[in-house]
Scaffold this motif. Sequence first.
Motif, PDB file in Angstrom:
ATOM      1  N   GLY A  30      -1.197  -5.739   2.917  1.00 52.50           N
ATOM      2  CA  GLY A  30      -2.065  -4.582   2.409  1.00 52.50           C
ATOM      3  C   GLY A  30      -2.770  -4.944   1.267  1.00 52.50           C
ATOM      4  O   GLY A  30      -3.252  -3.916   0.182  1.00 52.50           O
ATOM      5  N   GLY A  31      -3.484  -6.297   0.715  1.00 52.56           N
ATOM      6  CA  GLY A  31      -4.299  -6.613  -0.276  1.00 52.56           C
ATOM      7  C   GLY A  31      -5.986  -6.130   0.140  1.00 52.56           C
ATOM      8  O   GLY A  31      -6.032  -5.113   0.825  1.00 52.56           O
ATOM      9  N   GLU A  32      -6.262  -6.580  -1.347  1.00 55.68           N
ATOM     10  CA  GLU A  32      -7.668  -5.945  -0.631  1.00 55.68           C
ATOM     11  C   GLU A  32      -8.291  -6.589   0.298  1.00 55.68           C
ATOM     12  O   GLU A  32     -10.033  -6.295   0.099  1.00 55.68           O
ATOM     13  N   GLY A  33      -7.880  -7.504   1.538  1.00 49.92           N
ATOM     14  CA  GLY A  33      -8.740  -8.644   1.502  1.00 49.92           C
ATOM     15  C   GLY A  33      -9.189  -8.282   2.677  1.00 49.92           C
ATOM     16  O   GLY A  33      -9.315  -6.465   3.023  1.00 49.92           O
ATOM     17  N   SER A  34     -10.161  -8.648   4.277  1.00 51.28           N
ATOM     18  CA  SER A  34     -10.741  -8.158   5.121  1.00 51.28           C
ATOM     19  C   SER A  34      -9.271  -8.184   5.612  1.00 51.28           C
ATOM     20  O   SER A  34      -7.585  -8.100   5.403  1.00 51.28           O
ATOM     21  N   ILE A  35      -9.212  -7.398   6.890  1.00 48.17           N
ATOM     22  CA  ILE A  35      -7.662  -6.900   7.250  1.00 48.17           C
ATOM     23  C   ILE A  35      -8.617  -7.242   9.454  1.00 48.17           C
ATOM     24  O   ILE A  35      -9.401  -6.426   9.400  1.00 48.17           O
ATOM     25  N   ASP A  36      -7.477  -7.513   9.957  1.00 54.55           N
ATOM     26  CA  ASP A  36      -8.087  -7.398  11.326  1.00 54.55           C
ATOM     27  C   ASP A  36      -6.710  -6.537  12.464  1.00 54.55           C
ATOM     28  O   ASP A  36      -7.524  -5.897  13.311  1.00 54.55           O
ATOM     29  N   THR A  37      -5.466  -6.261  11.802  1.00 55.86           N
ATOM     30  CA  THR A  37      -4.833  -5.535  12.776  1.00 55.86           C
ATOM     31  C   THR A  37      -4.760  -4.258  11.785  1.00 55.86           C
ATOM     32  O   THR A  37      -4.062  -4.546  10.687  1.00 55.86           O
ATOM     33  N   ILE A  38      -5.006  -3.149  12.616  1.00 54.10           N
ATOM     34  CA  ILE A  38      -4.249  -2.078  11.198  1.00 54.10           C
ATOM     35  C   ILE A  38      -3.435  -1.779  12.289  1.00 54.10           C
ATOM     36  O   ILE A  38      -3.283  -0.813  12.951  1.00 54.10           O
ATOM     37  N   VAL A  39      -1.939  -1.406  11.614  1.00 52.05           N
ATOM     38  CA  VAL A  39      -1.204  -0.579  11.758  1.00 52.05           C
ATOM     39  C   VAL A  39      -0.695   0.943  11.618  1.00 52.05           C
ATOM     40  O   VAL A  39      -0.942   1.298  10.305  1.00 52.05           O
ATOM     41  N   LEU A  40      -0.389   1.798  12.712  1.00 51.89           N
ATOM     42  CA  LEU A  40       0.184   3.159  12.137  1.00 51.89           C
ATOM     43  C   LEU A  40       0.496   3.086  12.986  1.00 51.89           C
ATOM     44  O   LEU A  40       2.351   2.420  13.074  1.00 51.89           O
ATOM     45  N   ALA A  41       2.188   3.904  11.610  1.00 50.13           N
ATOM     46  CA  ALA A  41       3.786   4.867  11.635  1.00 50.13           C
ATOM     47  C   ALA A  41       3.492   5.586  12.986  1.00 50.13           C
ATOM     48  O   ALA A  41       2.990   6.524  13.440  1.00 50.13           O
ATOM     49  N   ASP A  42       5.031   5.183  13.352  1.00 50.73           N
ATOM     50  CA  ASP A  42       5.474   6.092  14.634  1.00 50.73           C
ATOM     51  C   ASP A  42       7.275   6.985  13.844  1.00 50.73           C
ATOM     52  O   ASP A  42       8.162   5.844  13.909  1.00 50.73           O
ATOM     53  N   VAL A 265      -3.192  13.028   7.512  1.00 49.21           N
ATOM     54  CA  VAL A 265      -4.030  11.463   8.161  1.00 49.21           C
ATOM     55  C   VAL A 265      -3.951  11.310   6.309  1.00 49.21           C
ATOM     56  O   VAL A 265      -4.862  11.438   5.658  1.00 49.21           O
ATOM     57  N   GLY A 266      -3.122  10.446   6.437  1.00 50.42           N
ATOM     58  CA  GLY A 266      -3.016   8.944   5.336  1.00 50.42           C
ATOM     59  C   GLY A 266      -3.134   7.988   4.870  1.00 50.42           C
ATOM     60  O   GLY A 266      -2.770   7.547   6.678  1.00 50.42           O
ATOM     61  N   VAL A 267      -3.818   7.454   4.916  1.00 51.07           N
ATOM     62  CA  VAL A 267      -3.914   6.025   4.610  1.00 51.07           C
ATOM     63  C   VAL A 267      -3.214   4.986   3.240  1.00 51.07           C
ATOM     64  O   VAL A 267      -2.775   5.457   2.035  1.00 51.07           O
ATOM     65  N   HIS A 268      -2.986   3.485   3.485  1.00 47.71           N
ATOM     66  CA  HIS A 268      -2.593   3.107   1.984  1.00 47.71           C
ATOM     67  C   HIS A 268      -4.161   2.868   1.290  1.00 47.71           C
ATOM     68  O   HIS A 268      -5.015   2.936   2.311  1.00 47.71           O
ATOM     69  N   LYS A 269      -3.661   2.943   0.501  1.00 43.12           N
ATOM     70  CA  LYS A 269      -4.694   3.056  -0.638  1.00 43.12           C
ATOM     71  C   LYS A 269      -5.538   1.822  -0.891  1.00 43.12           C
ATOM     72  O   LYS A 269      -6.860   1.817  -1.228  1.00 43.12           O
ATOM     73  N   ASN A 270      -6.006   0.244  -0.247  1.00 39.43           N
ATOM     74  CA  ASN A 270      -6.671  -0.137  -0.120  1.00 39.43           C
ATOM     75  C   ASN A 270      -7.251  -0.635   1.547  1.00 39.43           C
ATOM     76  O   ASN A 270      -8.050  -0.723   1.885  1.00 39.43           O
ATOM     77  N   LEU A 271      -7.266   0.916   2.924  1.00 39.52           N
ATOM     78  CA  LEU A 271      -7.845   1.072   3.936  1.00 39.52           C
ATOM     79  C   LEU A 271      -9.201   1.102   4.111  1.00 39.52           C
ATOM     80  O   LEU A 271      -9.792   0.341   4.336  1.00 39.52           O
ATOM     81  N   ASP A 273     -10.638  -0.042   1.350  1.00 40.73           N
ATOM     82  CA  ASP A 273     -11.434  -0.980   1.577  1.00 40.73           C
ATOM     83  C   ASP A 273     -12.103  -2.694   1.866  1.00 40.73           C
ATOM     84  O   ASP A 273     -12.321  -2.529   2.567  1.00 40.73           O
ATOM     85  N   GLN A 274     -10.564  -2.154   2.859  1.00 42.57           N
ATOM     86  CA  GLN A 274     -10.169  -3.108   4.116  1.00 42.57           C
ATOM     87  C   GLN A 274     -10.883  -2.766   5.538  1.00 42.57           C
ATOM     88  O   GLN A 274     -11.727  -3.548   6.374  1.00 42.57           O
ATOM     89  N   ALA A 275     -11.380  -1.469   5.803  1.00 41.43           N
ATOM     90  CA  ALA A 275     -12.078  -0.584   7.013  1.00 41.43           C
ATOM     91  C   ALA A 275     -12.458   0.961   6.636  1.00 41.43           C
ATOM     92  O   ALA A 275     -12.496   1.757   6.895  1.00 41.43           O
ATOM     93  N   PRO A 276     -13.746   0.721   5.427  1.00 40.91           N
ATOM     94  CA  PRO A 276     -14.482   1.832   5.589  1.00 40.91           C
ATOM     95  C   PRO A 276     -14.928   2.681   6.491  1.00 40.91           C
ATOM     96  O   PRO A 276     -15.022   3.940   6.241  1.00 40.91           O
ATOM     97  N   GLU A 277     -14.858   1.883   7.642  1.00 40.25           N
ATOM     98  CA  GLU A 277     -15.562   2.387   8.797  1.00 40.25           C
ATOM     99  C   GLU A 277     -14.757   3.385   9.113  1.00 40.25           C
ATOM    100  O   GLU A 277     -14.768   4.497  10.140  1.00 40.25           O
ATOM    101  N   VAL A 278     -13.027   2.604   9.613  1.00 37.82           N
ATOM    102  CA  VAL A 278     -11.802   3.507   9.805  1.00 37.82           C
ATOM    103  C   VAL A 278     -11.855   4.672   9.555  1.00 37.82           C
ATOM    104  O   VAL A 278     -11.541   5.500   9.447  1.00 37.82           O
ATOM    105  N   VAL A 279     -11.698   4.869   8.180  1.00 38.75           N
ATOM    106  CA  VAL A 279     -11.120   5.221   7.109  1.00 38.75           C
ATOM    107  C   VAL A 279     -12.123   6.759   7.547  1.00 38.75           C
ATOM    108  O   VAL A 279     -11.710   7.591   7.302  1.00 38.75           O
ATOM    109  N   GLU A 280     -13.879   6.288   7.571  1.00 40.75           N
ATOM    110  CA  GLU A 280     -14.594   7.480   8.021  1.00 40.75           C
ATOM    111  C   GLU A 280     -14.323   7.930   8.975  1.00 40.75           C
ATOM    112  O   GLU A 280     -14.467   9.226   8.691  1.00 40.75           O
TER     113      GLU A 280
END
Length: 337
Positions: A30-42, A265-271, A273-280
């Motif tokens: 969950g670092g601040e760099g790029s991200i390829d896979t977004i993990v969701l909670a079940d 809906v909640g996200v980790h603090k770095n998301l 920066d990692q995927a701003p369009e997804v957070v939008e």
Amino acid sequence: MKKLLFLLMASLLVFLAACGGSDSSESDSGGEGSIDTIVLADAGWDSIRFHNSVAQKIIENGYGYDTEVTPGSTAATLQGLREGDINAYMEIWTDNVKEVYEEAIDSGDIEKVSTNFDDNQQGLYVPTYVIEGDEERGIEPMAPDLKTVEDLKNYPDVFEDPEDPGRGRILNAPSGWAVAEQIDQKFETYGLDETMNNFMPGSDAAIVTSLADAYESGEPWVGYYWSPTAVTAMYDLTKLEEPAYDEETWNETRGTEFPPNDVVVGVHKNLPDQAPEVVEFLSNYETSSALTEEALTYMNENDASADEAAEWWMNEHEDLWTEWVPEDVAEKVKEAL
């Protein structure tokens, strides 16, 4: 010369591996760099699985990210969200996990991005025929004076525990759920433990099976459930009354109805920066109990998976979800559907 060339190539490979490993570690943790896979909670119930599937279809087809789902208890998945092992959580029942949720928000570990729905209910339910009877089915009222949760202690004979004759049985929530501890406290507050056993089922499926068997047979049943679910949409159930919610009393004894419960809906603090369009997109995600129950009813009536229900629901409500995303993203998702 060959030996020197070999050593240089080997050194280069080690260097590249180290660099690649560093990037992967940053992304996975969950670092601040790029991200390829977004993990969701079940966290273990059908509605969160349905909302996960809707989000996955949009994230994968509209934005080009891979997605994964991590299953676990409420506590474990929330901790995963805080630590960045999980990136997004489609259904945080905020008042069920109030202390942990507020701590995570205050520390900045997670961010609330939207309210999925806020018109839900939860509590202890009985089939309505237990109180009113059902003339069409030839069922006489079994507990016509039953109105409140506290009243249950007067009916151990109606809700008899098959494994402990003389005492009643109330089905709690599964042990991994935060609400189970709250119901434990209600047992003590209302004196239910004087005559009733606090039965802890192994899963949501175990509660549903128990209720369905009792309902189809016209037998008495009492236990925890909530809406929106296919169960509350399908069966005629009555939620037993409790005193009106009062924060001080609730915090001390749990001796009130469940507090108003925004499901966010909640996200980790770095998301962001990692995927701003997804957070939008997730910031625009908003449904209701009724809309969610449509999908859950479809799952139940058609023996469908959460993924199949999501596809059906998105085709039924294209006008809704297409408002959550830009037009070009919506077109990509519609093509995939």
